[in-house]
Design a protein around this motif. Structure first.
Motif, PDB file in Angstrom:
ATOM      1  N   ASP A  40       0.821  -1.215   0.000  1.00  0.00           N
ATOM      2  CA  ASP A  40       0.000   0.000   0.000  1.00  0.00           C
ATOM      3  C   ASP A  40       0.857   1.267   0.000  1.00  0.00           C
ATOM      4  O   ASP A  40       0.568   2.234   0.704  1.00  0.00           O
ATOM      5  CB  ASP A  40      -0.939   0.011   1.215  1.00  0.00           C
ATOM      6  CG  ASP A  40      -2.129   0.946   1.006  1.00  0.00           C
ATOM      7  OD1 ASP A  40      -2.458   1.239  -0.160  1.00  0.00           O
ATOM      8  OD2 ASP A  40      -2.722   1.383   2.019  1.00  0.00           O
ATOM      9  N   MET A  41       1.912   1.256  -0.805  1.00  0.00           N
ATOM     10  CA  MET A  41       2.819   2.400  -0.906  1.00  0.00           C
ATOM     11  C   MET A  41       2.801   2.936  -2.332  1.00  0.00           C
ATOM     12  O   MET A  41       3.028   2.186  -3.292  1.00  0.00           O
ATOM     13  CB  MET A  41       4.245   1.977  -0.544  1.00  0.00           C
ATOM     14  CG  MET A  41       5.296   3.062  -0.733  1.00  0.00           C
ATOM     15  SD  MET A  41       5.347   4.270   0.598  1.00  0.00           S
ATOM     16  CE  MET A  41       6.030   3.256   1.904  1.00  0.00           C
ATOM     17  N   LYS A  42       2.556   4.225  -2.495  1.00  0.00           N
ATOM     18  CA  LYS A  42       2.604   4.878  -3.799  1.00  0.00           C
ATOM     19  C   LYS A  42       3.912   5.657  -3.920  1.00  0.00           C
ATOM     20  O   LYS A  42       4.281   6.410  -3.013  1.00  0.00           O
ATOM     21  CB  LYS A  42       1.421   5.820  -3.981  1.00  0.00           C
ATOM     22  CG  LYS A  42       0.061   5.126  -3.946  1.00  0.00           C
ATOM     23  CD  LYS A  42      -0.093   4.098  -5.061  1.00  0.00           C
ATOM     24  CE  LYS A  42      -1.489   3.470  -5.041  1.00  0.00           C
ATOM     25  NZ  LYS A  42      -1.638   2.425  -6.073  1.00  0.00           N
ATOM     26  N   LEU A  43       4.582   5.456  -5.047  1.00  0.00           N
ATOM     27  CA  LEU A  43       5.851   6.123  -5.305  1.00  0.00           C
ATOM     28  C   LEU A  43       5.644   7.230  -6.324  1.00  0.00           C
ATOM     29  O   LEU A  43       5.089   6.992  -7.407  1.00  0.00           O
ATOM     30  CB  LEU A  43       6.883   5.127  -5.837  1.00  0.00           C
ATOM     31  CG  LEU A  43       7.627   4.242  -4.839  1.00  0.00           C
ATOM     32  CD1 LEU A  43       6.677   3.387  -4.030  1.00  0.00           C
ATOM     33  CD2 LEU A  43       8.657   3.379  -5.560  1.00  0.00           C
ATOM     34  N   ILE A  44       6.120   8.432  -5.998  1.00  0.00           N
ATOM     35  CA  ILE A  44       5.915   9.599  -6.857  1.00  0.00           C
ATOM     36  C   ILE A  44       7.229  10.347  -7.022  1.00  0.00           C
ATOM     37  O   ILE A  44       7.928  10.608  -6.038  1.00  0.00           O
ATOM     38  CB  ILE A  44       4.856  10.547  -6.257  1.00  0.00           C
ATOM     39  CG1 ILE A  44       3.500   9.838  -6.152  1.00  0.00           C
ATOM     40  CG2 ILE A  44       4.727  11.820  -7.077  1.00  0.00           C
ATOM     41  CD1 ILE A  44       2.459  10.635  -5.397  1.00  0.00           C
ATOM     42  N   GLU A  45       7.546  10.717  -8.251  1.00  0.00           N
ATOM     43  CA  GLU A  45       8.697  11.570  -8.532  1.00  0.00           C
ATOM     44  C   GLU A  45       8.231  12.762  -9.367  1.00  0.00           C
ATOM     45  O   GLU A  45       8.060  12.649 -10.582  1.00  0.00           O
ATOM     46  CB  GLU A  45       9.800  10.806  -9.273  1.00  0.00           C
ATOM     47  CG  GLU A  45      11.045  11.655  -9.484  1.00  0.00           C
ATOM     48  CD  GLU A  45      12.200  10.872 -10.076  1.00  0.00           C
ATOM     49  OE1 GLU A  45      13.345  11.328  -9.938  1.00  0.00           O
ATOM     50  OE2 GLU A  45      11.958   9.800 -10.686  1.00  0.00           O
ATOM     51  N   PRO A  46       8.005  13.905  -8.746  1.00  0.00           N
ATOM     52  CA  PRO A  46       7.519  15.071  -9.491  1.00  0.00           C
ATOM     53  C   PRO A  46       8.564  15.583 -10.469  1.00  0.00           C
ATOM     54  O   PRO A  46       9.768  15.474 -10.230  1.00  0.00           O
ATOM     55  CB  PRO A  46       7.233  16.094  -8.387  1.00  0.00           C
ATOM     56  CG  PRO A  46       8.065  15.664  -7.231  1.00  0.00           C
ATOM     57  CD  PRO A  46       8.174  14.183  -7.311  1.00  0.00           C
ATOM     58  N   MET A  47       8.069  16.167 -11.571  1.00  0.00           N
ATOM     59  CA  MET A  47       8.998  16.632 -12.605  1.00  0.00           C
ATOM     60  C   MET A  47       9.399  18.092 -12.420  1.00  0.00           C
ATOM     61  O   MET A  47      10.364  18.553 -13.022  1.00  0.00           O
ATOM     62  CB  MET A  47       8.398  16.437 -13.992  1.00  0.00           C
ATOM     63  CG  MET A  47       7.258  17.358 -14.349  1.00  0.00           C
ATOM     64  SD  MET A  47       6.779  17.126 -16.074  1.00  0.00           S
ATOM     65  CE  MET A  47       5.472  18.347 -16.223  1.00  0.00           C
ATOM     66  N   ASN A  48       8.647  18.833 -11.608  1.00  0.00           N
ATOM     67  CA  ASN A  48       9.002  20.225 -11.356  1.00  0.00           C
ATOM     68  C   ASN A  48       8.356  20.680 -10.051  1.00  0.00           C
ATOM     69  O   ASN A  48       7.636  19.917  -9.394  1.00  0.00           O
ATOM     70  CB  ASN A  48       8.598  21.136 -12.524  1.00  0.00           C
ATOM     71  CG  ASN A  48       7.116  21.064 -12.841  1.00  0.00           C
ATOM     72  OD1 ASN A  48       6.276  20.866 -11.969  1.00  0.00           O
ATOM     73  ND2 ASN A  48       6.772  21.234 -14.121  1.00  0.00           N
ATOM     74  N   ALA A  49       8.608  21.921  -9.683  1.00  0.00           N
ATOM     75  CA  ALA A  49       8.129  22.429  -8.400  1.00  0.00           C
ATOM     76  C   ALA A  49       6.608  22.482  -8.336  1.00  0.00           C
ATOM     77  O   ALA A  49       6.013  22.213  -7.283  1.00  0.00           O
ATOM     78  CB  ALA A  49       8.725  23.809  -8.140  1.00  0.00           C
ATOM     79  N   ASN A  50       5.953  22.839  -9.445  1.00  0.00           N
ATOM     80  CA  ASN A  50       4.488  22.887  -9.453  1.00  0.00           C
ATOM     81  C   ASN A  50       3.887  21.517  -9.176  1.00  0.00           C
ATOM     82  O   ASN A  50       2.961  21.362  -8.383  1.00  0.00           O
ATOM     83  CB  ASN A  50       3.976  23.418 -10.796  1.00  0.00           C
ATOM     84  CG  ASN A  50       4.253  24.892 -10.977  1.00  0.00           C
ATOM     85  OD1 ASN A  50       4.404  25.623 -10.005  1.00  0.00           O
ATOM     86  ND2 ASN A  50       4.322  25.324 -12.229  1.00  0.00           N
ATOM     87  N   GLN A  51       4.429  20.525  -9.839  1.00  0.00           N
ATOM     88  CA  GLN A  51       3.910  19.174  -9.658  1.00  0.00           C
ATOM     89  C   GLN A  51       4.232  18.644  -8.259  1.00  0.00           C
ATOM     90  O   GLN A  51       3.461  17.865  -7.690  1.00  0.00           O
ATOM     91  CB  GLN A  51       4.491  18.244 -10.718  1.00  0.00           C
ATOM     92  CG  GLN A  51       3.698  16.961 -10.888  1.00  0.00           C
ATOM     93  CD  GLN A  51       4.193  16.134 -12.042  1.00  0.00           C
ATOM     94  OE1 GLN A  51       5.296  15.581 -12.003  1.00  0.00           O
ATOM     95  NE2 GLN A  51       3.378  16.039 -13.096  1.00  0.00           N
ATOM     96  N   LEU A  52       5.341  19.074  -7.704  1.00  0.00           N
ATOM     97  CA  LEU A  52       5.688  18.686  -6.339  1.00  0.00           C
ATOM     98  C   LEU A  52       4.614  19.130  -5.352  1.00  0.00           C
ATOM     99  O   LEU A  52       4.188  18.352  -4.479  1.00  0.00           O
ATOM    100  CB  LEU A  52       7.041  19.286  -5.949  1.00  0.00           C
ATOM    101  CG  LEU A  52       7.404  19.267  -4.461  1.00  0.00           C
ATOM    102  CD1 LEU A  52       7.481  17.839  -3.941  1.00  0.00           C
ATOM    103  CD2 LEU A  52       8.706  19.994  -4.220  1.00  0.00           C
ATOM    104  N   ALA A  53       4.165  20.364  -5.473  1.00  0.00           N
ATOM    105  CA  ALA A  53       3.151  20.880  -4.553  1.00  0.00           C
ATOM    106  C   ALA A  53       1.857  20.065  -4.662  1.00  0.00           C
ATOM    107  O   ALA A  53       1.222  19.732  -3.648  1.00  0.00           O
ATOM    108  CB  ALA A  53       2.883  22.351  -4.846  1.00  0.00           C
ATOM    109  N   VAL A  54       1.484  19.717  -5.891  1.00  0.00           N
ATOM    110  CA  VAL A  54       0.280  18.919  -6.096  1.00  0.00           C
ATOM    111  C   VAL A  54       0.469  17.514  -5.524  1.00  0.00           C
ATOM    112  O   VAL A  54      -0.432  16.943  -4.903  1.00  0.00           O
ATOM    113  CB  VAL A  54      -0.067  18.846  -7.597  1.00  0.00           C
ATOM    114  CG1 VAL A  54      -1.308  17.991  -7.818  1.00  0.00           C
ATOM    115  CG2 VAL A  54      -0.284  20.239  -8.166  1.00  0.00           C
TER     116      VAL A  54
END
Length: 648
Positions: free
Chosen positions: A462-476
């Motif tokens: 039950d772990m989701k892995l996320i790597e945002p591509m920029n600062a805007n996507q990081l906040a989301v």
């Protein structure tokens, strides 16, 4: 200082390095000292000061490194190498941060080629932390807490194989004493009644961010070590007589340990931790390259000390050699993920009083200072104790809080793996934030390059892995992890400055399992993730258009272990070939997940695939040379994909 704000600004800035005239002493100067008729103590004192001078040079030229702990340990290391170590003996520093100082000693003695002082943290040069591939290194260090365990392993192997080796000397740090493994290693060491093991604690009172006592007060270390059965003592770590007596006094049938009280930054007045005012919380010189003014002042102080000692000993030394530092430039278009993260977590915490932040002695690197200042009661500094931090977070979650834990990805996802799995198995919703993720920065070396974290975290329940591509996507992404995801989340964050790619408002589209189409095309689709590789791939797509007239589709997705098969089926319908480019090992990484799940969904029928990523232990060096070496630069990616298109 470059790294101190730290890896988050790429290990160095143009301001810190450009235009500095830096200098070093040639090996001849060290030879003159060693061949003089002075006493052992006098030789060692001057040798250590020359080594400090060259350490300052190496860090300034590299644009990064650790001055504070190198300076605090150089008197100890110099005494050992000049007066104690025999060919059959072995020495290593468990903490590894002091490698520039160690290299300065080893190059001066010819253990390492002297010209290597010009290649700290460069490809083919000297890695940021010790590695067995370098002459003089008997084991890898950099991951903390392992030193005494490693020493015990050497001794056991010697005995079992009846190999006649000498003594083992291990240097450890006081911040390192927060790691549980070190205390585990003490217990069984005494059982073998082995007096060949000598451990010295570089007790300089300061860990990465602040005073050790502010994080986890070590108390009476001599009593603690003695209670484990060790022959423990304490003394001034800059008094060479103390080091001599510790080693030369008749030993008991037990290992010995010395708590050597030292000064972090020893030798440069304003770098010495004792010069910090009572109101100063963070030590400035743990890591990073000195700026122009700091370098000039430090060089002046060390040179004055060297000249004074030389005059007292009636030794005439050659003048240091001056060279120019290589400027390290950061594009004005660059964006930084860590400052953006600092804003994002602060904004969420203001509207959600259940959010708490836990840190593993990296408050500067993980962007948590604003959070700590605004919400001191909701900030927990756990020190260099990732396992303890993660387990605390698990029960905080069960108790109704929203814990967000922070460390470098290389340590968080590996050292605390069992604790993370335990949290997942009990349904604890915890957000894990791993900074310094990926191949870059490569200067610290393989112990700090997190290129296996996706593998480690993908298998968590039950772990989701996320790597945002920029600062805007990081906040989301952080908002999604806190307010929408019912389970745990791992946020994989780049710590070096990057030139962002953006799809405008589409950056805010955060539908699970999907990506953003950054470039339209057919025949070939490239799927990637994160800011470093997304920029590389966009440049590659432009090369295909400009040089071959081919439009390549580019999909950048933040989802590392979630996949909307129907969406990908639609996006890939015009492509006969699919390539994955990732900032990770290709084996069991992001690409393996994507291809496996697309195949299971029947999306890849009749389509060829290629994975481009890391396929060997990451090398140490500067960013451009390391990307090129591992064939992750734009030219190498382009050539690989041209061959892929040409293949039947």
């Amino acid at each position: 200082m470059g790294e101190q704000i730290t890896y988050s600004i790429s290990e160095a800035t143009e301001e810190a390095t450009q235009g500095i005239s830096i200098s070093y002493f040639e090996k001849e100067a060290f030879d003159i000292v060693l061949n003089s008729n002075c006493t052992s103590e006098e030789k060692t004192r001057l040798f250590a000061e020359l080594a400090r001078f060259n350490t300052l040079y190496m860090v300034a030229k590299a644009g990064s490194g650790h001055l504070g702990s190198s300076f605090s340990s150089l008197d100890i290391i110099s005494w050992l190498y000049l007066n104690v170590l025999k060919p059959e003996d072995r020495f290593f520093s468990s903490k590894g941060h002091d490698s520039p100082g160690l290299y300065a000693v080893q190059t001066a003695l010819g253990i390492l080629p002297f010209e290597k002082i010009h290649a700290l943290r460069r490809l083919g040069g000297l890695p940021g932390h010790p590695d067995v591939g370098i002459p003089g290194a008997v084991t890898n260090t950099g991951s903390l807490g392992m030193g005494i365990s490693k020493a015990k392993g050497f001794l056991y192997a010697d005995d079992l194989l009846k190999v006649k080796k000498g003594r083992l000397f291990v240097l450890t740090g006081d911040g390192e004493l927060q790691e549980g493994q070190l205390w585990e290693s003490l217990v069984s060491a005494i059982r073998r009644k082995d007096n060949r093991l000598f451990v010295i604690v570089d007790h300089n009172k300061v860990q990465s961010d602040t005073f050790v006592a502010n994080v986890s007060d070590l108390g009476d270390l001599v009593s603690k070590f003695s209670s484990f059965g060790w022959d423990a003592s304490e003394g001034d770590g800059h008094n060479l007589g103390v080091i001599r007596d510790f080693i030369d006094e008749p030993g008991k049938s037990k290992p010995k340990i010395l708590v050597a009280n030292t000064i972090k930054g020893k030798g440069v007045s304003f770098m010495e931790h004792t010069s910090m005012g009572a109101d100063v919380e963070y030590y400035k010189y743990h890591s990073g390259a000195p700026g122009k003014e700091d370098y000039s002042l430090a060089r002046k102080e060390l040179l004055e000390s060297i000249n004074l000692l030389g005059n007292e000993m009636q030794i005439v030394l050659p003048n240091p050699i001056e060279v120019s530092a290589d400027p390290i430039r950061i594009s004005t278009e660059s964006e930084k993920m860590i400052p953006a993260y600092a804003e994002a977590i602060l904004g969420l915490a203001r509207s959600n009083s259940r959010i708490v932040a836990l840190d593993a002695d990296l408050v500067l690197d993980t962007g948590l200072i604003p959070f700590k200042n605004e919400f001191p009661n909701r900030f927990i500094e756990c020190g260099i104790a990732e396992q303890d931090m993660v387990s605390q977070a698990g029960t905080m979650a069960l108790g109704g809080l929203v814990p967000i834990v922070h460390s470098f990805a290389c340590f968080l996802t590996s050292r605390a793996s069992e604790q993370i799995y335990n949290n997942c198995s009990q349904g604890s919703k915890v957000i894990y934030v791993g900074s310094l993720a990926g191949l870059l920065p490569a200067g610290p070396g393989s112990s700090h390059q997190s290129v296996r974290d996706i593998s480690a975290m993908s298998c968590m329940y039950d772990m989701k892995l996320i790597e945002p591509m920029n600062a805007n996507q990081l906040a989301v992404a952080l908002d999604w992890a806190v307010n929408k995801n019912q389970g745990s989340t791992y946020l994989r964050l780049t710590s070096v400055p990057y030139i962002p790619v953006s799809a405008g408002e589409a950056d805010m589209d955060f539908t699970e399992g999907r990506g953003i189409v950054m470039n339209e095309g057919s025949q070939l689709t490239i799927i990637t993730s994160g800011p470093i590789m997304s920029k590389q791939v966009m440049i590659v797509a432009a090369k295909f258009k400009d040089e071959m007239g081919i439009n390549v589709k580019v999909i950048v997705t933040p989802w590392l272990n979630s996949l909307d098969a129907d969406w990908y089926r639609l996006m890939l319908q015009d492509s006969s070939k699919i390539a994955i480019v990732e900032n990770h090992y290709t084996e069991n990484g992001f690409g393996s997940y994507i291809i496996s799940h697309l195949s299971q969904a029947g999306v890849l029928a009749g389509r060829a695939t290629r994975m481009i990523g890391l396929n060997e232990k990451p090398k140490c060096g500067q960013q451009d040379e390391i990307l090129k070496y591992h064939k992750l630069d734009t030219e190498s990616i382009f050539n690989s994909l041209v061959q892929f298109l040409d293949a039947n």
